[in-house]
Scaffold this motif. Structure first.
Motif, short mmCIF file in Angstrom:
data_model
loop_
_atom_site.label_atom_id
_atom_site.label_comp_id
_atom_site.label_asym_id
_atom_site.label_seq_id
_atom_site.Cartn_x
_atom_site.Cartn_y
_atom_site.Cartn_z
N GLU A 53 0.82 -1.22 0.00
CA GLU A 53 0.00 0.00 0.00
C GLU A 53 0.85 1.26 0.00
OE1 GLU A 53 -3.67 -1.93 2.55
OE2 GLU A 53 -1.95 -1.09 3.62
N GLN A 82 -2.71 2.44 -5.92
CA GLN A 82 -4.15 2.19 -5.86
C GLN A 82 -4.54 1.46 -4.57
OE1 GLN A 82 -6.44 3.67 -7.78
NE2 GLN A 82 -4.59 4.70 -8.49
N ARG A 85 -4.58 4.01 -1.83
CA ARG A 85 -5.82 4.82 -1.88
C ARG A 85 -7.00 4.03 -1.31
NH1 ARG A 85 -8.85 8.79 -3.11
NH2 ARG A 85 -10.63 8.72 -4.51
N ARG A 86 -7.10 2.76 -1.70
CA ARG A 86 -8.19 1.92 -1.15
C ARG A 86 -8.10 1.83 0.36
NH1 ARG A 86 -7.09 -1.06 -5.56
NH2 ARG A 86 -5.86 -2.58 -4.42
N ARG A 87 -6.89 1.70 0.89
CA ARG A 87 -6.71 1.64 2.35
C ARG A 87 -7.23 2.91 3.00
NH1 ARG A 87 -3.33 -1.26 6.02
NH2 ARG A 87 -3.87 -0.51 8.06
N ASP A 90 -11.09 2.79 2.74
CA ASP A 90 -11.67 1.73 3.57
C ASP A 90 -11.52 2.01 5.06
OD1 ASP A 90 -12.29 0.42 1.21
OD2 ASP A 90 -10.70 -1.08 1.40
#
Length: 111
Positions: A53, A82, A85-87, A90
């Motif tokens: 990440e 990416q 960013r998701r981390r 979320d």
């Protein structure tokens, strides 16, 4: 945001005099979808998984090695950006969330 996503590698430095374990940029870079290569710290390790990440380095030698590695591997660099960013999304890493946490902690101390 445009500057972060236009940059192949965004470096994250910690101020030793301030005893930083993270900075605002530690979250801003991944939140914007940028690839972050930052100094290794316990707080960075708590926020993001190294090599998945974000990427972390412990000294100048490793910084140079990882910068060359990720500059030559745009697919891995983009996948890490990416995932970072998701981390952030979320886990709700945001200034608003941090401010609410600090206000809540301050209110608890006043009681």
């Amino acid at each position: 945001t445009k500057g972060i996503i236009a940059t192949k590698i965004n470096l994250g430095f910690l101020r030793k005099a301030n005893r930083d374990l993270q900075t605002d940029r530690s979250v801003e870079i991944p939140a914007c979808g940028g690839f972050m290569l930052a100094e290794q710290s316990a707080e960075h390790a708590r926020l993001f998984s190294d090599g998945k990440e974000a990427a972390f380095y412990k000294d100048r030698t490793e910084l140079l090695y990882k910068a060359k590695k990720y500059l030559s591997d745009p697919i891995a660099r983009e996948a890490i950006a990416q995932a970072g960013r998701r981390r952030c999304l979320d886990t709700n890493y945001s200034h608003d969330n941090r401010m609410a946490f600090m206000i809540g902690a301050a209110m608890q101390q006043r009681r």
